[in-house]
Design a protein around this motif. Structure first.
Motif, PDB file in Angstrom:
ATOM      1  N   LYS A   1       0.804  -1.194   0.000  1.00 48.99           N
ATOM      2  CA  LYS A   1       0.000   0.000   0.000  1.00 48.99           C
ATOM      3  C   LYS A   1       0.849   1.260   0.000  1.00 48.99           C
ATOM      4  N   GLU A   2       1.852   1.334   0.870  1.00 50.57           N
ATOM      5  CA  GLU A   2       2.677   2.539   0.903  1.00 50.57           C
ATOM      6  C   GLU A   2       3.362   2.778  -0.431  1.00 50.57           C
ATOM      7  N   GLY A   3       3.706   1.701  -1.127  1.00 53.05           N
ATOM      8  CA  GLY A   3       4.390   1.844  -2.398  1.00 53.05           C
ATOM      9  C   GLY A   3       3.580   2.623  -3.415  1.00 53.05           C
ATOM     10  N   LEU A   4       2.286   2.466  -3.412  1.00 51.43           N
ATOM     11  CA  LEU A   4       1.435   3.165  -4.365  1.00 51.43           C
ATOM     12  C   LEU A   4       1.521   4.673  -4.167  1.00 51.43           C
ATOM     13  N   ILE A   5       1.351   5.142  -2.956  1.00 55.46           N
ATOM     14  CA  ILE A   5       1.388   6.577  -2.677  1.00 55.46           C
ATOM     15  C   ILE A   5       2.795   7.126  -2.898  1.00 55.46           C
ATOM     16  N   PHE A  25      -1.292   6.763   3.506  1.00 53.32           N
ATOM     17  CA  PHE A  25      -0.455   7.951   3.448  1.00 53.32           C
ATOM     18  C   PHE A  25       0.636   7.928   4.512  1.00 53.32           C
ATOM     19  N   THR A  26       1.667   8.724   4.282  1.00 52.84           N
ATOM     20  CA  THR A  26       2.823   8.774   5.176  1.00 52.84           C
ATOM     21  C   THR A  26       3.099  10.227   5.543  1.00 52.84           C
ATOM     22  N   ASP A  27       4.079  10.435   6.417  1.00 54.28           N
ATOM     23  CA  ASP A  27       4.475  11.803   6.769  1.00 54.28           C
ATOM     24  C   ASP A  27       5.018  12.545   5.551  1.00 54.28           C
ATOM     25  N   GLU A  28       5.646  11.806   4.633  1.00 52.82           N
ATOM     26  CA  GLU A  28       6.200  12.425   3.427  1.00 52.82           C
ATOM     27  C   GLU A  28       5.124  12.693   2.374  1.00 52.82           C
ATOM     28  N   HIS A  29       4.084  11.896   2.370  1.00 56.82           N
ATOM     29  CA  HIS A  29       2.994  12.012   1.394  1.00 56.82           C
ATOM     30  C   HIS A  29       1.668  12.065   2.141  1.00 56.82           C
ATOM     31  N   ASN A  30       1.323  13.268   2.583  1.00 56.35           N
ATOM     32  CA  ASN A  30       0.104  13.470   3.372  1.00 56.35           C
ATOM     33  C   ASN A  30      -1.144  13.323   2.516  1.00 56.35           C
ATOM     34  N   GLY A  31      -2.207  12.948   3.170  1.00 65.25           N
ATOM     35  CA  GLY A  31      -3.500  12.873   2.506  1.00 65.25           C
ATOM     36  C   GLY A  31      -4.435  13.918   3.062  1.00 65.25           C
ATOM     37  N   ARG A  32      -5.446  14.226   2.295  1.00 66.64           N
ATOM     38  CA  ARG A  32      -6.506  15.136   2.754  1.00 66.64           C
ATOM     39  C   ARG A  32      -7.818  14.544   2.267  1.00 66.64           C
ATOM     40  N   ALA A  33      -8.781  14.460   3.151  1.00 68.62           N
ATOM     41  CA  ALA A  33     -10.080  13.891   2.812  1.00 68.62           C
ATOM     42  C   ALA A  33     -10.996  14.964   2.221  1.00 68.62           C
TER      43      ALA A  33
END
Length: 146
Positions: A1-5, A25-33
């Motif tokens: 899963k992390e690989g996709l983001i 999502f990760t700290d490097e690649h944040n998400g927003r709903a």
């Protein structure tokens, strides 16, 4: 899963599973709903009507009786955001849900879907796409609001 983001191949993810989706999502690649919210009273009445059709125990209840019963979903949004579907909702849960909405969610109102879609398109910088077609297709879809 992390690989996709982390791959950089996706700009956004569509899911109704808030907690599962946030795990991508990760700290490097944040998400927003992005959420289209319905008036909670209207939502509760619609849920009552649906449950009334499906459950013989609710069929004969008035709306007030339903609201006082164990069938009623109290604080649904707070419960959902804090992943607390069964325990008592505390002030800590309310504060956590408030912070999630404030910091992580672009909110639209269900009774203003066109304005919401325009704001989403602006937020995601999709204005170069055929916004009118997107909004039109969304509004004609059979997506059921809860």
């Amino acid at each position: 899963k992390e690989g996709l983001i982390n791959s950089g191949l996706v700009d956004f993810v569509v899911t109704t599973l808030f907690h599962d989706g946030s795990g991508l999502f990760t700290d490097e690649h944040n998400g927003r709903a992005i959420a289209l919210l319905r008036n909670p009273v209207e939502r509760s009445i619609a849920m009552y009507e649906r449950v009334k059709e499906q459950d013989d125990d609710v069929k004969e209840m008035s709306l007030l009786e339903y609201a006082k019963s164990s069938f009623f979903e109290d604080n649904w949004m707070c419960r959902y955001l804090t992943n607390n579907m069964s325990d008592k909702v505390t002030d800590t849960h309310v504060e956590m849900a408030t912070q999630i909405l404030r910091n992580k969610v672009l909110i639209g109102l269900a009774d203003q879907p066109v304005k919401f879609m325009e704001n989403v398109a602006r937020y995601l910088d999709l204005e170069s796409m055929q916004e009118e077609l997107c909004v039109s297709n969304y509004l004609r879809s059979d997506t059921e609001m809860h």
